[in-house]
Design a protein around this motif. Structure first.
Motif, mmCIF file in Angstrom:
data_model
loop_
_atom_site.group_PDB
_atom_site.id
_atom_site.type_symbol
_atom_site.label_atom_id
_atom_site.label_comp_id
_atom_site.label_asym_id
_atom_site.label_seq_id
_atom_site.Cartn_x
_atom_site.Cartn_y
_atom_site.Cartn_z
ATOM 1 N N CYS A 7 0.841 -1.197 0.000
ATOM 2 C CA CYS A 7 0.000 0.000 0.000
ATOM 3 C C CYS A 7 0.873 1.243 0.000
ATOM 4 C CB CYS A 7 -0.919 -0.013 1.216
ATOM 5 S SG CYS A 7 -2.027 -1.433 1.230
ATOM 6 N N VAL A 8 0.355 2.308 -0.600
ATOM 7 C CA VAL A 8 1.158 3.514 -0.784
ATOM 8 C C VAL A 8 0.322 4.752 -0.475
ATOM 9 C CG1 VAL A 8 2.524 4.855 -2.434
ATOM 10 C CG2 VAL A 8 2.494 2.361 -2.598
ATOM 11 N N ILE A 9 0.904 5.645 0.304
ATOM 12 C CA ILE A 9 0.340 6.984 0.491
ATOM 13 C C ILE A 9 1.137 7.892 -0.428
ATOM 14 C CG2 ILE A 9 -0.089 8.877 2.085
ATOM 15 C CD1 ILE A 9 -0.027 6.767 4.354
ATOM 16 N N SER A 10 0.450 8.578 -1.338
ATOM 17 C CA SER A 10 1.130 9.441 -2.297
ATOM 18 C C SER A 10 0.643 10.868 -2.164
ATOM 19 C CB SER A 10 0.882 8.956 -3.729
ATOM 20 O OG SER A 10 1.459 7.684 -3.923
ATOM 21 N N ARG A 11 1.572 11.792 -2.396
ATOM 22 C CA ARG A 11 1.289 13.229 -2.342
ATOM 23 C C ARG A 11 1.401 13.796 -3.740
ATOM 24 N NH1 ARG A 11 4.838 17.774 -1.441
ATOM 25 N NH2 ARG A 11 6.619 16.369 -1.240
ATOM 26 N N ASN A 12 0.417 14.607 -4.132
ATOM 27 C CA ASN A 12 0.437 15.252 -5.439
ATOM 28 C C ASN A 12 1.402 16.429 -5.374
ATOM 29 O OD1 ASN A 12 -0.004 16.493 -7.882
ATOM 30 N ND2 ASN A 12 -2.160 16.921 -7.535
ATOM 31 N N THR A 13 2.526 16.309 -6.087
ATOM 32 C CA THR A 13 3.504 17.395 -6.143
ATOM 33 C C THR A 13 3.345 18.199 -7.434
ATOM 34 O OG1 THR A 13 5.155 15.918 -7.107
ATOM 35 C CG2 THR A 13 5.177 16.168 -4.709
ATOM 36 N N GLY A 14 2.313 17.878 -8.201
ATOM 37 C CA GLY A 14 2.046 18.586 -9.459
ATOM 38 C C GLY A 14 1.371 19.922 -9.219
ATOM 39 N N ALA A 87 -3.633 22.514 3.294
ATOM 40 C CA ALA A 87 -4.132 21.237 2.779
ATOM 41 C C ALA A 87 -3.151 20.641 1.780
ATOM 42 C CB ALA A 87 -5.488 21.435 2.120
ATOM 43 N N MET A 88 -3.178 19.303 1.686
ATOM 44 C CA MET A 88 -2.337 18.564 0.750
ATOM 45 C C MET A 88 -3.210 17.590 -0.030
ATOM 46 S SD MET A 88 0.638 17.547 3.475
ATOM 47 C CE MET A 88 1.552 16.607 2.292
ATOM 48 N N ASP A 89 -3.022 17.540 -1.331
ATOM 49 C CA ASP A 89 -3.714 16.575 -2.182
ATOM 50 C C ASP A 89 -2.979 15.247 -2.044
ATOM 51 O OD1 ASP A 89 -4.932 15.091 -4.183
ATOM 52 O OD2 ASP A 89 -4.244 16.391 -5.827
ATOM 53 N N MET A 90 -3.640 14.250 -1.454
ATOM 54 C CA MET A 90 -3.017 12.953 -1.229
ATOM 55 C C MET A 90 -3.972 11.829 -1.576
ATOM 56 S SD MET A 90 -0.926 13.779 2.292
ATOM 57 C CE MET A 90 -0.786 12.076 2.677
ATOM 58 N N ALA A 91 -3.382 10.705 -1.987
ATOM 59 C CA ALA A 91 -4.149 9.494 -2.284
ATOM 60 C C ALA A 91 -3.615 8.370 -1.403
ATOM 61 C CB ALA A 91 -4.015 9.133 -3.753
ATOM 62 N N VAL A 92 -4.533 7.652 -0.751
ATOM 63 C CA VAL A 92 -4.195 6.529 0.121
ATOM 64 C C VAL A 92 -4.664 5.276 -0.606
ATOM 65 C CG1 VAL A 92 -4.427 5.589 2.440
ATOM 66 C CG2 VAL A 92 -4.607 8.063 2.090
ATOM 67 N N LEU A 93 -3.717 4.607 -1.279
ATOM 68 C CA LEU A 93 -4.069 3.532 -2.202
ATOM 69 C C LEU A 93 -3.547 2.180 -1.741
ATOM 70 C CD1 LEU A 93 -3.149 5.409 -5.504
ATOM 71 C CD2 LEU A 93 -5.388 5.274 -4.405
ATOM 72 N N ASP A 94 -4.157 1.135 -2.263
ATOM 73 C CA ASP A 94 -3.712 -0.232 -1.946
ATOM 74 C C ASP A 94 -2.623 -0.697 -2.904
ATOM 75 O OD1 ASP A 94 -5.165 -0.692 -4.244
ATOM 76 O OD2 ASP A 94 -6.571 -2.096 -3.315
ATOM 77 N N GLY A 95 -2.013 0.225 -3.595
ATOM 78 C CA GLY A 95 -0.912 -0.040 -4.512
ATOM 79 C C GLY A 95 -0.316 1.280 -4.952
ATOM 80 N N ALA A 96 0.633 1.241 -5.848
ATOM 81 C CA ALA A 96 1.258 2.469 -6.336
ATOM 82 C C ALA A 96 0.270 3.286 -7.170
ATOM 83 C CB ALA A 96 2.488 2.123 -7.171
ATOM 84 N N ALA A 97 0.455 4.593 -7.189
ATOM 85 C CA ALA A 97 -0.452 5.485 -7.917
ATOM 86 C C ALA A 97 -0.376 5.296 -9.426
ATOM 87 C CB ALA A 97 -0.158 6.935 -7.549
ATOM 88 N N ASN A 98 0.612 4.549 -9.899
ATOM 89 C CA ASN A 98 0.701 4.258 -11.334
ATOM 90 C C ASN A 98 0.409 2.788 -11.637
ATOM 91 O OD1 ASN A 98 2.973 3.087 -10.293
ATOM 92 N ND2 ASN A 98 4.414 4.087 -11.671
ATOM 93 N N ALA A 99 -0.074 2.048 -10.644
ATOM 94 C CA ALA A 99 -0.380 0.624 -10.820
ATOM 95 C C ALA A 99 -1.849 0.452 -11.188
ATOM 96 C CB ALA A 99 -0.063 -0.157 -9.546
ATOM 97 N N SER A 100 -2.097 -0.045 -12.364
ATOM 98 C CA SER A 100 -3.466 -0.247 -12.822
ATOM 99 C C SER A 100 -4.256 -1.087 -11.817
ATOM 100 C CB SER A 100 -3.459 -0.935 -14.184
ATOM 101 O OG SER A 100 -4.773 -1.087 -14.657
ATOM 102 N N GLY A 101 -5.429 -0.592 -11.452
ATOM 103 C CA GLY A 101 -6.290 -1.300 -10.511
ATOM 104 C C GLY A 101 -6.122 -0.879 -9.067
ATOM 105 N N ALA A 102 -5.034 -0.156 -8.739
ATOM 106 C CA ALA A 102 -4.862 0.327 -7.360
ATOM 107 C C ALA A 102 -6.006 1.277 -7.031
ATOM 108 C CB ALA A 102 -3.514 1.022 -7.197
ATOM 109 N N GLN A 103 -6.476 1.215 -5.797
ATOM 110 C CA GLN A 103 -7.594 2.073 -5.427
ATOM 111 C C GLN A 103 -7.511 2.514 -3.988
ATOM 112 O OE1 GLN A 103 -11.479 -0.003 -4.962
ATOM 113 N NE2 GLN A 103 -10.435 -1.659 -6.039
#
Length: 146
Positions: A7-14, A87-103
């Motif tokens: 699992c991956v917590i990702s931060r939008n740096t864009g 505030a920070m734009d973040m995604a808490v996913l069950d896989g990498a943010a570039n892994a198809s199917g991660a949610q």
């Protein structure tokens, strides 16, 4: 089956929400995404004496430990977000943010807790608690990577 280390917590740096650049938080240890719903009492006389409820507003809370490292941009961004209430734009996913199917849940999060543990024989670790913040444009969404 999925394991916690996947699992991956990702931060939008864009630059914005529409075109995110996902950066995984590498210094995170254990993490928990709590999803709950408030409830409305919808008990009626015809329910044979049983209380009945329906879910109403949902709540999310993200808690995790992050290793102390003032040279790490994710650590300093979290610290500064707490100190400045940003505030920070973040995604808490069950896989990498570039892994198809991660949610998982994507939202604009604010830091509500940034507490430091200084155990004598352990590394310095911060306990972080985040919650989705007030936002009318980029509201929390369940994200699935395509």
């Amino acid at each position: 089956m999925r394991f916690g280390f996947e699992c991956v917590i990702s931060r939008n740096t864009g630059a914005n929400w529409a075109t995110p650049t996902w950066n995984p938080l590498e210094l995170v240890q254990d993490a928990t995404l709590n999803l709950d719903a408030d409830e409305a009492d919808v008990t009626v006389r015809g329910s044979s004496g049983w209380a009945q409820a329906e879910p109403t507003t949902r709540k999310a809370e993200l808690t995790f430990q992050i290793m102390h490292d003032n040279a790490n941009s994710d650590f300093t961004t979290l610290r500064d977000a707490f100190l400045n209430r940003t505030a920070m734009d973040m995604a808490v996913l069950d896989g990498a943010a570039n892994a198809s199917g991660a949610q998982g849940l994507r939202a604009m999060w604010k830091v509500f807790r940034f507490s430091r543990s200084e155990a004598l024989r352990d590394a310095v670790v911060y306990e972080v608690t985040m919650k989705p913040s007030f936002e009318t444009t980029n509201v929390p969404v369940w994200m699935t990577v395509t």
